[in-house]
Motif scaffolding. Structure first.
Motif, PDB file in Angstrom:
ATOM      1  N   SER A 165      32.917 -25.081  23.924  1.00  0.00           N
ATOM      2  CA  SER A 165      34.056 -25.364  24.793  1.00  0.00           C
ATOM      3  C   SER A 165      33.827 -24.698  26.150  1.00  0.00           C
ATOM      4  O   SER A 165      32.714 -24.704  26.664  1.00  0.00           O
ATOM      5  CB  SER A 165      35.357 -24.895  24.125  1.00  0.00           C
ATOM      6  N   ASP A 166      34.857 -24.117  26.717  1.00  0.00           N
ATOM      7  CA  ASP A 166      34.684 -23.345  27.952  1.00  0.00           C
ATOM      8  C   ASP A 166      35.103 -21.900  27.732  1.00  0.00           C
ATOM      9  O   ASP A 166      35.393 -21.167  28.676  1.00  0.00           O
ATOM     10  CB  ASP A 166      35.481 -23.963  29.103  1.00  0.00           C
ATOM     11  N   GLY A 187      32.640 -28.412  31.016  1.00  0.00           N
ATOM     12  CA  GLY A 187      32.332 -27.926  32.358  1.00  0.00           C
ATOM     13  C   GLY A 187      33.010 -28.694  33.460  1.00  0.00           C
ATOM     14  O   GLY A 187      32.492 -28.745  34.580  1.00  0.00           O
ATOM     15  N   GLY A 188      34.162 -29.265  33.176  1.00  0.00           N
ATOM     16  CA  GLY A 188      34.837 -30.095  34.173  1.00  0.00           C
ATOM     17  C   GLY A 188      35.212 -29.366  35.445  1.00  0.00           C
ATOM     18  O   GLY A 188      35.305 -29.982  36.507  1.00  0.00           O
ATOM     19  N   ILE A 211      24.757 -29.975  25.913  1.00  0.00           N
ATOM     20  CA  ILE A 211      25.534 -31.040  26.540  1.00  0.00           C
ATOM     21  C   ILE A 211      26.701 -30.420  27.276  1.00  0.00           C
ATOM     22  O   ILE A 211      27.468 -29.646  26.697  1.00  0.00           O
ATOM     23  CB  ILE A 211      26.081 -32.039  25.500  1.00  0.00           C
ATOM     24  N   VAL A 212      26.836 -30.746  28.553  1.00  0.00           N
ATOM     25  CA  VAL A 212      27.980 -30.272  29.330  1.00  0.00           C
ATOM     26  C   VAL A 212      28.827 -31.488  29.691  1.00  0.00           C
ATOM     27  O   VAL A 212      28.367 -32.384  30.414  1.00  0.00           O
ATOM     28  CB  VAL A 212      27.539 -29.536  30.607  1.00  0.00           C
ATOM     29  N   THR A 213      30.032 -31.536  29.158  1.00  0.00           N
ATOM     30  CA  THR A 213      30.936 -32.640  29.478  1.00  0.00           C
ATOM     31  C   THR A 213      31.718 -32.296  30.736  1.00  0.00           C
ATOM     32  O   THR A 213      32.122 -31.143  30.946  1.00  0.00           O
ATOM     33  CB  THR A 213      31.902 -32.928  28.319  1.00  0.00           C
ATOM     34  N   LEU A 214      31.964 -33.328  31.568  1.00  0.00           N
ATOM     35  CA  LEU A 214      32.510 -33.104  32.905  1.00  0.00           C
ATOM     36  C   LEU A 214      33.739 -33.949  33.190  1.00  0.00           C
ATOM     37  O   LEU A 214      34.053 -34.227  34.345  1.00  0.00           O
ATOM     38  CB  LEU A 214      31.418 -33.408  33.946  1.00  0.00           C
ATOM     39  N   GLY A 215      34.438 -34.386  32.158  1.00  0.00           N
ATOM     40  CA  GLY A 215      35.625 -35.195  32.371  1.00  0.00           C
ATOM     41  C   GLY A 215      35.276 -36.525  33.011  1.00  0.00           C
ATOM     42  O   GLY A 215      34.371 -37.233  32.554  1.00  0.00           O
TER      43      GLY A 215
END
Length: 304
Positions: A165-166, A187-188, A211-215
């Motif tokens: 998560s963050d 990482g949004g 994997i870094v998700t960015l919205g």
């Protein structure tokens, strides 16, 4: 825009994975609807694996004994999720509370501190390890507190995916990285440079793929010798709750089938979009009522 049928058809070609979600489960209580929907990162990944990819999947976690817990378990039975290794603890199930903001977007506004999960830790027994070893992959998260069990899983050849998560400090990434096949980060709010630095750091710590998700900016994948990125799919979204967990599920399913990073990200984006086409994480609501509202004892923001 893609329709529900189109998204489901795009996922149909992905072979069924084998996965266990280990850790958190909640009821997401929508205050504006007076409905509670089953959810939680570990539980969602197990459920999406079954619903979207026909997987053999299971859930291991701590569940309460109230009517919301009973509803959650009955839903798992209906979907076909093995929960024989789940624990029951006397008391309320974990609940998270969701409201609408001025723009009509959903946001978390409180919880009951995890219900019976607050103050308890899931202990992975030798019998659990035997059970988990019958699956190809275990998915867990920073909220599940089973970091000390990951070496034993890795020694038995079970691939582990982990949602940082963050909330995970660098020390946690360093501690578990070498035992994690795929790690997911939110990482949004990060700049492009910070996203790259996070992905590189995770790989340096031993994470196989980070994997870094960015919205709305999509997602990026980092491995020792390769990188990839992907955008989001355009859909007429009903509810984005659970989309991140569905993204995780899609990536893991594609990785199990041998797809490269680009292919895994495409499948992840597709499954994340599909999750946005239904209310709650995956539907199955139950009436919330005053019994649920009385458990709103931890407030993050004003509640409407």
């Amino acid at each position: 825009m893609y329709s529900t049928a189109e998204l489901a058809e795009m996922l149909r070609a992905v072979p069924a994975p084998s996965i266990v979600g280990v850790g958190d489960d909640v009821l997401d209580c929508y205050l504006h609807e007076d409905l509670a929907y089953p959810g939680g990162n570990a539980l969602n990944v197990a459920v999406y694996s079954r619903l979207f990819f026909r997987a053999e999947s299971a859930f291991v976690g701590i569940v309460g004994t109230d009517r919301f817990a009973e509803h959650l378990l009955s839903v798992l039975d209906d979907i076909g999720i093995d929960h024989t290794r789940a624990r029951r603890a006397q008391g309320p199930n974990g609940m998270a509370f969701v409201s609408l903001d001025a723009e009509g977007d959903r946001r978390f506004v409180g919880s009951n501190y995890g219900g019976v999960q607050h103050g308890l830790r899931l202990r992975v027994t030798p019998q659990d390890l035997d059970f988990l070893q019958t699956y190809d992959r275990v998915h867990t998260s920073v909220y599940s507190a089973i970091e000390t069990e990951l070496p034993a899983l890795a020694e038995r050849g079970v691939k582990v995916s982990y949602d940082f998560s963050d909330d995970a400090p660098a020390s946690v990434i360093e501690k578990v990285g070498s035992h994690v096949d795929v790690g997911f980060f939110s990482g949004g709010s990060l700049s492009d440079a910070d996203v790259d630095a996070l992905g590189a750091f995770a790989v340096e710590c031993g994470v196989g793929v980070a994997i870094v998700t960015l919205g709305s900016r999509g997602a990026r994948a980092y491995a020792a010798t390769s990188r990839a990125s992907a955008g989001i799919l355009s859909v007429d979204a009903v509810d984005a709750l659970g989309a991140g967990d569905a993204f995780i599920t899609g990536f893991l399913a594609a990785r199990a089938s041998g797809e490269d990073l680009d292919g895994c990200l495409r499948t992840a984006a597709t499954s994340g979009a599909l999750a946005c086409m239904q209310r709650g994480a995956f539907g199955y609501p139950v009436e919330a009522g005053e019994e649920a509202r009385a458990q709103l004892i931890r407030r993050y923001d004003a509640v409407v």
